[in-house]
Scaffold this motif. Structure first.
Motif, short mmCIF file in Angstrom:
data_model
loop_
_atom_site.label_atom_id
_atom_site.label_comp_id
_atom_site.label_asym_id
_atom_site.label_seq_id
_atom_site.Cartn_x
_atom_site.Cartn_y
_atom_site.Cartn_z
N SER A 1 27.65 49.78 38.03
CA SER A 1 27.23 48.42 38.36
C SER A 1 25.78 48.13 38.00
CB SER A 1 27.46 48.14 39.84
OG SER A 1 28.84 48.19 40.15
N ASP A 2 24.95 49.17 37.95
CA ASP A 2 23.54 48.99 37.62
C ASP A 2 23.22 49.33 36.17
OD1 ASP A 2 22.83 48.16 40.19
OD2 ASP A 2 22.63 50.24 40.88
N LYS B 1 20.45 42.58 33.05
CA LYS B 1 20.20 43.85 32.35
C LYS B 1 20.88 43.88 30.99
CE LYS B 1 19.34 46.70 36.43
NZ LYS B 1 19.67 47.94 37.15
N LYS C 1 32.32 48.74 38.52
CA LYS C 1 32.16 49.15 39.92
C LYS C 1 32.89 50.46 40.19
CE LYS C 1 32.86 47.52 44.66
NZ LYS C 1 33.36 46.39 45.51
N GLU D 1 17.77 39.56 34.25
CA GLU D 1 18.47 39.68 35.53
C GLU D 1 19.79 40.43 35.38
OE1 GLU D 1 20.76 36.71 38.67
OE2 GLU D 1 19.30 35.90 37.26
N ARG E 1 19.77 56.88 31.48
CA ARG E 1 20.30 55.57 31.88
C ARG E 1 21.63 55.27 31.19
NH1 ARG E 1 15.13 52.04 30.35
NH2 ARG E 1 15.21 53.56 28.65
N TYR F 1 22.78 49.11 32.09
CA TYR F 1 22.36 48.12 31.10
C TYR F 1 23.57 47.77 30.24
CZ TYR F 1 17.49 48.97 32.36
OH TYR F 1 16.31 49.07 33.05
#
Length: 278
Positions: free
Chosen positions: A128-129, A152, A123, A150, A2, A131
């Motif tokens: 964008s996702d 992260k 982006k 929300e 991640r 943490y």
């Protein structure tokens, strides 16, 4: 693995967090370290950021806002480094020309100088996702964002390595270098969010540091959010830069950083937060 983006604000606490994550979480997360430069920081802050980057091998991304002067075009970003980073409030000037003077009624400086360019960088880099890690200590737990799940957001110095101010100071006392700037000069030096006591002390000690804000009040008084109400002053109670400097020559209780040069904390020079992920 991640992705975890680490917000390095330029202070001791965020630097301590960055190093702890590097030593303890690099096998669990792909760590990306980011510093947002506004051009209004003390030179000693930039030197500290650069030293941390080199000493700890952070591969730090230095980002600045790129204000696009088009009605429907949002703020973008540009990648800089220690040598090319703005030092004369250049991003700040462009921001006020378009959006007006930020103040308590119109607090858009964090949005345009940090959040918007940072989100654009995320982006473009497929993050964008990811943490996001913020250097808030366990003794600052009331500063945690209500929407942290929300967004992260992770608070490593609360969740993984509960740390207080003394822990940070103790760690830095054992390092070969430190942040050489008193607390009231931290972050954007003349930030309107700082207490009157800190701002008046800076104005008393170094009034020339307010020159850029004074210039901005002149050139952007009727720009952006200020256009209809002419409240183009930075400071609380709609006070201008000149008024703040005037007050600084009167008697007041000057701010004294009793920990300066004694390994004080420099996590947040303002009374309110300008975190990357607010």
């Amino acid at each position: 693995m991640r992705d975890l983006i680490v917000s390095f604000s330029g202070g001791r606490t965020s630097a301590y967090m960055a190093r702890w994550l590097q030593l303890n979480k690099s096998t669990e997360y792909n760590l990306r370290f980011v510093f947002m430069n506004t051009g209004a920081e003390d030179e000693r802050t930039l030197e500290f950021v650069n030293r941390c980057d080199k000493e700890f091998n952070l591969n730090l991304a230095w980002l600045e806002a790129d204000i696009i002067h088009g009605e429907r075009t949002g703020t973008k970003y540009k990648v800089v480094n220690f040598e090319t980073a703005a030092r004369n409030s250049e991003p700040f000037y462009e921001m006020v020309k378009k959006y007006g003077i930020p103040n308590q009624s119109y607090p858009h400086c964090n949005r345009e100088l940090k959040l918007a360019p940072f989100n654009g960088w995320m982006k473009d880099n497929g993050l964008s996702d990811a943490y996001r890690a913020i250097g808030i200590r366990i003794d600052e737990i009331d500063r945690m964002a209500a929407n942290m799940d929300e967004m992260k957001i992770i608070y490593p110095l609360i969740k993984w390595n509960p740390s207080r101010k003394g822990d940070v100071l103790g760690w830095w006392s054992r390092q070969s270098f430190d942040l050489e700037v008193p607390e009231h000069y931290g972050n954007c030096v003349t930030c309107w969010k700082k207490s009157d006591r800190k701002l008046l002390t800076i104005a008393h000690e170094a009034p020339e540091l307010f020159t850029h804000f004074d210039n901005m009040e002149i050139i952007a008084r009727d720009s952006g959010s200020n256009a209809d109400n002419n409240k183009g002053n930075f400071f609380r109670k709609n006070r201008s830069t000149k008024e703040m400097i005037g007050e600084s020559i009167l008697d007041f209780n000057k701010f004294h950083d009793r920990y300066y040069e004694q390994h004080s904390d420099q996590s947040n020079g303002c009374s309110d937060s300008c975190d990357l992920f607010s």
